[in-house]
Design a protein around this motif. Structure first.
Motif, PDB file in Angstrom:
ATOM      1  N   GLU A   1     -28.573   9.695 -67.791  1.00  0.00           N
ATOM      2  CA  GLU A   1     -27.332   8.949 -68.009  1.00  0.00           C
ATOM      3  C   GLU A   1     -27.606   7.479 -67.738  1.00  0.00           C
ATOM      4  OE1 GLU A   1     -22.959   8.366 -65.957  1.00  0.00           O
ATOM      5  OE2 GLU A   1     -23.952  10.316 -65.752  1.00  0.00           O
TER       6      GLU A   1
ATOM      7  N   VAL B   1     -28.579   5.590 -64.450  1.00  0.00           N
ATOM      8  CA  VAL B   1     -27.586   6.023 -63.471  1.00  0.00           C
ATOM      9  C   VAL B   1     -28.046   7.298 -62.779  1.00  0.00           C
ATOM     10  CG1 VAL B   1     -25.197   6.800 -63.162  1.00  0.00           C
ATOM     11  CG2 VAL B   1     -25.716   4.937 -64.753  1.00  0.00           C
ATOM     12  N   ARG B   2     -28.446   8.303 -63.586  1.00  0.00           N
ATOM     13  CA  ARG B   2     -28.886   9.561 -62.989  1.00  0.00           C
ATOM     14  C   ARG B   2     -29.628  10.402 -64.000  1.00  0.00           C
ATOM     15  NH1 ARG B   2     -25.370  14.190 -63.854  1.00  0.00           N
ATOM     16  NH2 ARG B   2     -23.753  13.587 -65.325  1.00  0.00           N
TER      17      ARG B   2
ATOM     18  N   ARG C   1     -28.957   0.359 -67.459  1.00  0.00           N
ATOM     19  CA  ARG C   1     -29.362   0.783 -66.105  1.00  0.00           C
ATOM     20  C   ARG C   1     -29.359   2.292 -66.030  1.00  0.00           C
ATOM     21  NH1 ARG C   1     -27.053   2.377 -61.294  1.00  0.00           N
ATOM     22  NH2 ARG C   1     -24.951   2.242 -62.153  1.00  0.00           N
TER      23      ARG C   1
ATOM     24  N   THR D   1     -33.517  -0.132 -58.687  1.00  0.00           N
ATOM     25  CA  THR D   1     -32.785  -0.206 -59.944  1.00  0.00           C
ATOM     26  C   THR D   1     -33.781  -0.082 -61.082  1.00  0.00           C
ATOM     27  OG1 THR D   1     -31.115  -1.657 -59.002  1.00  0.00           O
ATOM     28  CG2 THR D   1     -31.295  -1.631 -61.385  1.00  0.00           C
TER      29      THR D   1
ATOM     30  N   GLU E   1     -26.054   3.271 -68.024  1.00  0.00           N
ATOM     31  CA  GLU E   1     -24.898   2.378 -68.068  1.00  0.00           C
ATOM     32  C   GLU E   1     -25.341   1.094 -68.780  1.00  0.00           C
ATOM     33  OE1 GLU E   1     -22.013   0.436 -64.750  1.00  0.00           O
ATOM     34  OE2 GLU E   1     -24.161   0.345 -64.334  1.00  0.00           O
TER      35      GLU E   1
END
Length: 68
Positions: A42, A64-65, A62, A26, A44
């Motif tokens: 991206e 994401v991608r 966080r 993470t 969050e």
């Protein structure tokens, strides 16, 4: 290395394991990082978190991608 930025990074690293247990990896970052990287990633929003050594909450996101 020393300073506020380094301290916040260390706190976010520890927070990643505490907040998100179902992932092997993470990556958490601050709002400043989200703003700096633009649309290449991206994120969050996790929310505002108190971290040790800071008087104000840190806006935590966080990864994401990778977008591009």
């Amino acid at each position: 290395m020393i300073g506020d930025t380094v301290n916040v990074c260390a706190r976010l690293e520890a927070l990643a394991g505490d907040l998100i247990e179902d992932r092997d990896v993470t990556t958490l970052v601050s709002r400043e990082v989200v703003e700096a990287v633009g649309d290449a990633f991206e994120f969050e929003l996790i929310g505002d978190q108190m971290v040790k050594g800071r008087k104000q909450e840190v806006s935590v996101w966080r990864l994401v991608r990778i977008v591009g």
